[in-house]
Scaffold this active site. Structure first.
Site, PDB file in Angstrom:
ATOM      1  N   GLY A 247      -6.486  42.065   0.170  1.00  0.00           N
ATOM      2  CA  GLY A 247      -7.012  40.943  -0.595  1.00  0.00           C
ATOM      3  C   GLY A 247      -5.987  40.172  -1.384  1.00  0.00           C
ATOM      4  O   GLY A 247      -6.342  39.366  -2.258  1.00  0.00           O
ATOM      5  N   GLY A 291      -4.267  41.078   5.332  1.00  0.00           N
ATOM      6  CA  GLY A 291      -4.647  40.310   6.519  1.00  0.00           C
ATOM      7  C   GLY A 291      -4.307  38.860   6.295  1.00  0.00           C
ATOM      8  O   GLY A 291      -3.354  38.313   6.850  1.00  0.00           O
ATOM      9  N   ARG A 329     -14.751  27.396   6.455  1.00  0.00           N
ATOM     10  CA  ARG A 329     -14.572  27.798   5.060  1.00  0.00           C
ATOM     11  C   ARG A 329     -14.866  26.673   4.043  1.00  0.00           C
ATOM     12  O   ARG A 329     -15.480  26.936   3.009  1.00  0.00           O
ATOM     13  CB  ARG A 329     -13.172  28.361   4.844  1.00  0.00           C
ATOM     14  N   CYS A 360     -22.668  17.640  13.746  1.00  0.00           N
ATOM     15  CA  CYS A 360     -23.863  16.922  13.313  1.00  0.00           C
ATOM     16  C   CYS A 360     -24.479  17.614  12.103  1.00  0.00           C
ATOM     17  O   CYS A 360     -25.588  18.149  12.151  1.00  0.00           O
ATOM     18  CB  CYS A 360     -24.852  16.842  14.467  1.00  0.00           C
TER      19      CYS A 360
END
Length: 430
Positions: A247, A291, A329, A360
């Site tokens: 994290g 990550g 995101r 859309c």
């Protein structure tokens, strides 16, 4: 705008890994995920060095959910890293890439029977067990295959990490792991020790994502080592391994103030030594799981501008040929990115616009208000630091094919994931 790794500006154009943005879009189309391979390698090496993997037998496990292809599996293996997977699909990707499965940690709060069976059959090194139902299921399947399966127990340490509500995971009220409520954790430990086909090797925690402070990690060290001591005192069982999650935050915009890799690693290692000495316990083998902080800044997404719509006195919309299908995101939780027109990157930024996707959905907006170079139809828009959770969260919404991924290094570009064709888009339909 911050440049990372092998990014550079030549003749008013953005180059990545020695290849111009114009050439990349011309050759591979857009939208296009571009990954700086040298930067990926360097970051892996930094983590391996700074977490003292060679000296102390510690481990860095790349969290595959951030970005996973067969090429990425091979890259992290070459750098000595382990791999986290959270689904049967990620596990199968590692398997097909030839990644050694004894160096795989299998996470997830609801692994299906078929996923557990696949993991046991293929020889996954560690299952990170999230709940009692999974533990019982895993014990039965391991018995079926005559295996003694190594596990970690995922615990929620109750640590407050200052990050987005959607990506907090270490608090007590979480869908992940065993909470320190009553005898929950000790009951899980005792069940694991009673299961004939399970070997309790370690404990695991993960306090959240995109975290900039070091204190929450030091707090987690104290809590988790305290659990190890309590388990030894109550059961006599020594926990030899501890996974402290990841994290670690990265730079998306100037609002973000991430630490260096060395800062996170050194603080965690020093805290472990301090607490082990205080508690009079042996230092366990340690794992961390970066990550996003390995791949995030290594990735750039290139788009082609297709329409410019000015609403006088209100806003100018600049529309690109991607959107929430290749980067959800911003729409999902308001994630912010730096952006620039790659083929006129040194021009003055004097156009205040909104960047819109093509889906859309009225919410398919990258940013409502940003100042960039004057846009024209056909220009290439670069969105920076998209290496994490762009490709891995992509979808086929509106029947849009998934974008290609290229690795660039030393002036060469190679496709590591092809652009999806319309035929491939319909391949599963009957």
């Amino acid at each position: 705008m911050k440049l990372f790794g092998a990014m550079e500006i030549k003749e008013n154009e953005l180059f990545i890994g020695g290849v111009s943005s114009t050439e990349l879009v011309s050759r591979f189309g857009s939208p296009l995920y571009v990954m700086d391979e040298s930067f990926l390698i360097d970051t892996c090496k930094n983590y391996y060095r700074d977490f003292k993997c060679l000296e102390n037998n510690n481990r860095v496990a790349y969290a595959g959910k951030a970005f996973l292809t067969k090429a990425m599996c091979r890259l992290i293996y070459e750098q000595g890293l382990y791999l986290d997977v959270v689904s049967g699909g990620e596990l199968y990707t590692a398997y097909k890439a030839g990644f050694p499965l004894d160096k795989v940690y299998f996470h997830g709060n609801n692994k299906s029977v078929s996923e557990v069976e696949l993991g046991v059959k293929l020889g996954v090194g560690v299952f990170v067990v999230d709940n009692l139902d999974e533990m019982k299921r895993l014990n039965e399947i391991a018995k079926k295959y005559n295996r003694k399966q190594n596990i970690y127990l995922r615990l929620t340490p109750g640590i407050e990490a200052h990050t987005h509500e959607y990506i907090k995971t270490g608090q007590i009220d979480s869908k992940f792991g065993f909470a320190p409520v009553g005898e929950t954790i000790m009951d899980a430990v005792k069940l694991a020790l009673d299961c004939e086909n399970i070997n309790l090797r370690g404990l695991h925690c993960h306090i959240g994502s995109q975290i900039f402070e070091i204190q929450p990690y030091e707090d987690a060290v104290e809590v988790m080592l305290g659990f190890i001591k309590s388990i030894k005192e109550e059961t006599g069982h020594t926990i030899p391994e501890l996974d402290l999650g990841g994290g670690f935050g990265i730079h998306y915009t100037d609002e973000d103030k991430p630490k260096e890799t060395r800062d996170y690693c050194t603080s965690i290692l020093n805290k472990v030594d301090e607490v082990c000495e205080k508690l009079n316990i042996e230092r366990p083998i340690l794992t961390i799981e970066p990550g996003r902080s390995i791949v995030g800044n290594a990735g750039t997404t290139l788009y082609t501008i297709g329409a410019i719509k000015e609403i006088e006195g209100v806003r100018t919309y600049v529309s690109v040929d991607g959107g929430m299908t290749d980067n959800i995101r911003p729409a999902l939780y308001g994630a912010k990115y730096e952006m620039a027109i790659a083929n006129k990157i040194t021009d003055k930024c004097n156009a205040r616009v909104a960047i819109a996707g093509k889906c859309c959905e009225s919410g398919d907006i990258f940013v409502n208000d940003i100042c960039i170079q004057k846009p024209d139809i056909g220009d290439i828009l670069a969105v920076f630091s998209t290496g994490a959770y762009g490709f891995s969260m992509s979808s086929n919404y509106n029947k849009n094919p998934k974008a290609a991924v290229v690795f660039v290094k030393d002036g060469l570009a190679r496709v590591v994931s092809k652009r999806q064709s319309y035929e491939e888009l319909l391949a599963l339909e009957v």
